[in-house]
Design an enzyme around this catalytic site. Structure first.
Site, PDB file in Angstrom:
ATOM      1  N   LEU A   6       0.857  -1.180   0.000  1.00 37.08           N
ATOM      2  CA  LEU A   6       0.000   0.000   0.000  1.00 37.08           C
ATOM      3  C   LEU A   6       0.892   1.228   0.000  1.00 37.08           C
ATOM      4  O   LEU A   6       1.761   1.376   0.865  1.00 37.08           O
ATOM      5  CB  LEU A   6      -0.899   0.015   1.243  1.00 37.08           C
ATOM      6  CG  LEU A   6      -1.651   1.315   1.544  1.00 37.08           C
ATOM      7  CD1 LEU A   6      -2.588   1.693   0.396  1.00 37.08           C
ATOM      8  CD2 LEU A   6      -2.421   1.207   2.858  1.00 37.08           C
ATOM      9  N   GLY A   9      -0.469   8.502  -1.460  1.00 34.35           N
ATOM     10  CA  GLY A   9       0.039   9.589  -2.295  1.00 34.35           C
ATOM     11  C   GLY A   9       0.734   9.082  -3.535  1.00 34.35           C
ATOM     12  O   GLY A   9       1.849   9.501  -3.857  1.00 34.35           O
ATOM     13  N   SER A  11      -0.353   9.162  -6.796  1.00 31.86           N
ATOM     14  CA  SER A  11      -0.845   9.663  -8.080  1.00 31.86           C
ATOM     15  C   SER A  11       0.195  10.479  -8.843  1.00 31.86           C
ATOM     16  O   SER A  11       0.033  10.742 -10.036  1.00 31.86           O
ATOM     17  CB  SER A  11      -2.111  10.503  -7.877  1.00 31.86           C
ATOM     18  OG  SER A  11      -1.826  11.631  -7.065  1.00 31.86           O
ATOM     19  N   SER A  12       1.273  10.876  -8.163  1.00 29.17           N
ATOM     20  CA  SER A  12       2.286  11.689  -8.837  1.00 29.17           C
ATOM     21  C   SER A  12       3.587  11.633  -8.043  1.00 29.17           C
ATOM     22  O   SER A  12       3.639  11.082  -6.943  1.00 29.17           O
ATOM     23  CB  SER A  12       1.820  13.155  -8.971  1.00 29.17           C
ATOM     24  OG  SER A  12       1.651  13.738  -7.681  1.00 29.17           O
ATOM     25  N   GLY A  13       4.640  12.205  -8.635  1.00 32.80           N
ATOM     26  CA  GLY A  13       5.907  12.356  -7.937  1.00 32.80           C
ATOM     27  C   GLY A  13       6.538  11.055  -7.497  1.00 32.80           C
ATOM     28  O   GLY A  13       6.473  10.026  -8.186  1.00 32.80           O
ATOM     29  N   ILE A  14       7.164  11.079  -6.321  1.00 33.98           N
ATOM     30  CA  ILE A  14       7.867   9.920  -5.798  1.00 33.98           C
ATOM     31  C   ILE A  14       6.926   8.730  -5.654  1.00 33.98           C
ATOM     32  O   ILE A  14       7.263   7.604  -6.017  1.00 33.98           O
ATOM     33  CB  ILE A  14       8.531  10.254  -4.449  1.00 33.98           C
ATOM     34  CG1 ILE A  14       9.728  11.203  -4.674  1.00 33.98           C
ATOM     35  CG2 ILE A  14       8.979   8.986  -3.717  1.00 33.98           C
ATOM     36  CD1 ILE A  14      10.336  11.750  -3.391  1.00 33.98           C
ATOM     37  N   GLY A  15       5.726   8.958  -5.140  1.00 31.85           N
ATOM     38  CA  GLY A  15       4.784   7.869  -4.924  1.00 31.85           C
ATOM     39  C   GLY A  15       4.432   7.130  -6.187  1.00 31.85           C
ATOM     40  O   GLY A  15       4.384   5.889  -6.222  1.00 31.85           O
ATOM     41  N   SER A 129      11.981  13.557   5.287  1.00 35.12           N
ATOM     42  CA  SER A 129      12.683  14.534   4.457  1.00 35.12           C
ATOM     43  C   SER A 129      13.995  14.902   5.129  1.00 35.12           C
ATOM     44  O   SER A 129      14.083  14.936   6.362  1.00 35.12           O
ATOM     45  CB  SER A 129      11.842  15.791   4.274  1.00 35.12           C
ATOM     46  OG  SER A 129      12.573  16.803   3.596  1.00 35.12           O
ATOM     47  N   TYR A 142       7.176  22.647   7.672  1.00 38.25           N
ATOM     48  CA  TYR A 142       7.413  21.407   6.945  1.00 38.25           C
ATOM     49  C   TYR A 142       8.482  20.586   7.661  1.00 38.25           C
ATOM     50  O   TYR A 142       8.325  19.378   7.883  1.00 38.25           O
ATOM     51  CB  TYR A 142       7.841  21.715   5.515  1.00 38.25           C
ATOM     52  CG  TYR A 142       8.085  20.484   4.672  1.00 38.25           C
ATOM     53  CD1 TYR A 142       7.018  19.753   4.161  1.00 38.25           C
ATOM     54  CD2 TYR A 142       9.375  20.049   4.394  1.00 38.25           C
ATOM     55  CE1 TYR A 142       7.236  18.615   3.397  1.00 38.25           C
ATOM     56  CE2 TYR A 142       9.611  18.917   3.636  1.00 38.25           C
ATOM     57  CZ  TYR A 142       8.531  18.205   3.131  1.00 38.25           C
ATOM     58  OH  TYR A 142       8.747  17.072   2.385  1.00 38.25           O
TER      59      TYR A 142
END
Length: 267
Positions: A6, A9, A11-15, A129, A142
């Site tokens: 699983l 996140g 749908s884009s980027g690293i994921g 991060s 952040y």
């Protein structure tokens, strides 16, 4: 039998890159987003999940367990960026980033743990991060959310040891993704005492993302960790100086390190 993964996140980027890479490696991958447009893409089974809404987390995890009967890996990747002077960032945006990056990640962990305990095996990889190792100007919130997730991971590892459930963090530096476009940016106010410094720092941050590493680097690191019997507490992935900055923070007096950051951001 294919291991079940699983990824929040996705749908884009690293994921998205990690999800597609793991499919290529033979895993059965469920990716999530708040509003998935397709049930499948590149072999990834996309399902709806909003980490700020516990009922969607429960529904997503139950869907996977019902279909597969197990869950082997959770990659806690969903998150949001935020920039701005701490003094001028709206309180509701402060709460929102903590709900997404910290409390949301904890809710997903809680949802998968009963199954992993029952199996007497499982692995949870929390994406933090490099910014979470230090308080960065105009990115303090952040940094705080990612730092908090890293500390909780350290505690969770010890609590889960008897159940053979492993947990670790992977802290990326700058990667070429659309995170800059998706960040909440506190507005640069004409009458703000932070106007010039914040504006210049914001431009510098965006440049770093544009020159960032390929997300495939993260995918390969995560795949390697997933095949490690005894994962380390923390992993850091980024350019040498980004990773070296963590060492410097530990080695140098606090004020010396602060001076390095001030020089880096031209403050």
């Amino acid at each position: 039998m294919s291991k079940v993964v699983l990824i929040t996140g996705a749908s884009s980027g690293i994921g998205a890159t990690v999800a597609q890479y793991l499919v290529h490696k033979g895993f059965k991958v469920y990716g999530t987003s708040r509003n998935p447009k397709e049930a499948f893409y590149s072999g990834v089974r996309m399902i709806a999940l909003d980490v700020t809404k516990p009922e969607t987390i429960t529904n997503a995890v139950n869907t996977i367990i019902t279909k597969e009967g197990r869950l082997d890996y959770l990659i806690n990747n969903a998150g949001m960026g935020i920039t701005g002077p701490l003094e001028e960032t709206p309180d509701d945006e402060t709460r929102k980033v903590f709900e997404t990056n910290f409390f949301g990640a904890l809710e997903v962990i809680k949802a998968v743990l009963p199954t992993m305990r029952k199996q007497q095996e499982g692995m949870i990889i929390n994406i933090t991060s490099i910014a979470g190792y230090m308080g960065l100007p105009y990115r303090g919130l952040y940094s705080a959310t990612k730092g908090a997730l890293g500390i909780v991971t350290e505690a969770y590892r010890m609590e889960l040891k008897e159940f053979n459930v492993k947990m670790t963090t992977v802290a990326p530096g700058d990667f070429a993704t659309n995170i800059a476009a998706g960040r909440y940016h506190a507005p640069i106010l004409d009458n703000s005492p932070y106007k010039d410094n914040y504006g210049n720092t914001l431009a510098l941050m965006d440049e770093h993302v544009e020159a960032g590493m390929d997300t495939m680097v993260m995918a390969k690191v995560i795949y390697k960790i997933m095949n490690t019997k005894k994962p380390k507490v923390h992993y850091r992935v980024g350019y040498f100086m980004q990773r070296f900055s963590i060492f410097l923070k530990r080695a140098l007096p606090d004020t010396w390190y602060e001076k390095l950051l001030l020089n880096h951001y031209n403050l």
